[in-house]
Design an enzyme around this catalytic site. Structure first.
Site, mmCIF file in Angstrom:
data_model
loop_
_atom_site.group_PDB
_atom_site.id
_atom_site.type_symbol
_atom_site.label_atom_id
_atom_site.label_comp_id
_atom_site.label_asym_id
_atom_site.label_seq_id
_atom_site.Cartn_x
_atom_site.Cartn_y
_atom_site.Cartn_z
ATOM 1 N N ARG A 36 -45.857 11.642 17.762
ATOM 2 C CA ARG A 36 -45.144 12.074 18.962
ATOM 3 C C ARG A 36 -45.158 10.965 19.999
ATOM 4 O O ARG A 36 -46.193 10.368 20.290
ATOM 5 C CB ARG A 36 -45.780 13.324 19.554
ATOM 6 C CG ARG A 36 -45.159 13.632 20.912
ATOM 7 C CD ARG A 36 -45.167 15.029 21.279
ATOM 8 N NE ARG A 36 -44.508 15.209 22.568
ATOM 9 C CZ ARG A 36 -44.679 16.251 23.323
ATOM 10 N NH1 ARG A 36 -45.481 17.210 22.934
ATOM 11 N NH2 ARG A 36 -44.049 16.360 24.462
ATOM 12 N N ARG B 99 -39.124 15.898 19.471
ATOM 13 C CA ARG B 99 -40.519 15.596 19.151
ATOM 14 C C ARG B 99 -40.844 15.937 17.704
ATOM 15 O O ARG B 99 -40.308 16.883 17.155
ATOM 16 C CB ARG B 99 -41.466 16.326 20.089
ATOM 17 C CG ARG B 99 -41.248 17.807 20.062
ATOM 18 C CD ARG B 99 -41.666 18.522 21.286
ATOM 19 N NE ARG B 99 -40.901 18.090 22.422
ATOM 20 C CZ ARG B 99 -41.140 18.452 23.650
ATOM 21 N NH1 ARG B 99 -42.122 19.251 23.917
ATOM 22 N NH2 ARG B 99 -40.410 18.035 24.645
ATOM 23 N N ASP C 1 -45.129 19.322 18.787
ATOM 24 C CA ASP C 1 -45.482 19.733 20.144
ATOM 25 C C ASP C 1 -46.505 20.852 20.014
ATOM 26 O O ASP C 1 -46.287 21.814 19.266
ATOM 27 C CB ASP C 1 -44.227 20.245 20.863
ATOM 28 C CG ASP C 1 -44.477 20.617 22.305
ATOM 29 O OD1 ASP C 1 -45.335 19.980 22.945
ATOM 30 O OD2 ASP C 1 -43.815 21.549 22.806
ATOM 31 N N ASP D 5 -48.644 23.452 22.405
ATOM 32 C CA ASP D 5 -48.805 24.006 23.754
ATOM 33 C C ASP D 5 -49.839 25.119 23.732
ATOM 34 O O ASP D 5 -49.740 26.048 22.913
ATOM 35 C CB ASP D 5 -47.488 24.597 24.270
ATOM 36 C CG ASP D 5 -46.459 23.554 24.614
ATOM 37 O OD1 ASP D 5 -46.812 22.599 25.326
ATOM 38 O OD2 ASP D 5 -45.293 23.684 24.171
#
Length: 137
Positions: free
Chosen positions: A84, A93, A96, A98
């Site tokens: 990334r 990307r 990712d 989160d």
């Protein structure tokens, strides 16, 4: 004291399934952390600027003794391992990660806001959380 953390995985570059697999595998091997459950994988349209391919999204439920900030550092390290490149906000990307929820914490600093401020705007996250909720004790 262990807490349950919901971590969202997303990818819209390269071998998206492989990047999600890498993310799950690396999260499952974190110190003082156990992967409890994973949601189904869902393809969604991109959120963000410019022409982008669709995302594959998934969420995992972790039980961890890490702090939210420690988990965030590990997530960034895993993203970097997946190639990334942090550039344009909401850009393309490879991977990712989160932190969407971390126990019942409501907190914010320069690097992390809990719960994630976009959780109410992302129907796919809400579906994934609902799928994992039976595993929260």
């Amino acid at each position: 004291m262990s807490e349950r953390a919901f971590v969202a995985l997303g990818s819209n570059l390269g071998d998206r399934h492989q990047y999600l697999s890498l993310g799950r595998e690396r999260l499952s091997r974190l110190e003082r952390t156990k992967l409890i459950a994973e949601s189904s994988i869902e393809e969604t349209p991109p959120i963000g600027p410019g022409e982008q391919g669709p995302y594959l999204n998934q969420m995992v439920l972790l039980e961890t003794d890490l702090s939210p900030q420690e988990l965030l550092r590990y997530c960034h390290s895993i993203e970097k391992e997946a190639g990334r490149v942090r550039g344009e906000r909401w850009g393309t990307r490879t991977l990712d990660l989160d932190i969407v929820r971390f126990g019942d914490r409501v907190e914010s600093d320069d690097d992390l806001t809990l719960p994630h401020p976009e959780v109410s705007n992302r129907a796919f996250w809400q579906r994934e959380i609902a799928e994992l909720e039976p595993h929260v004790r």
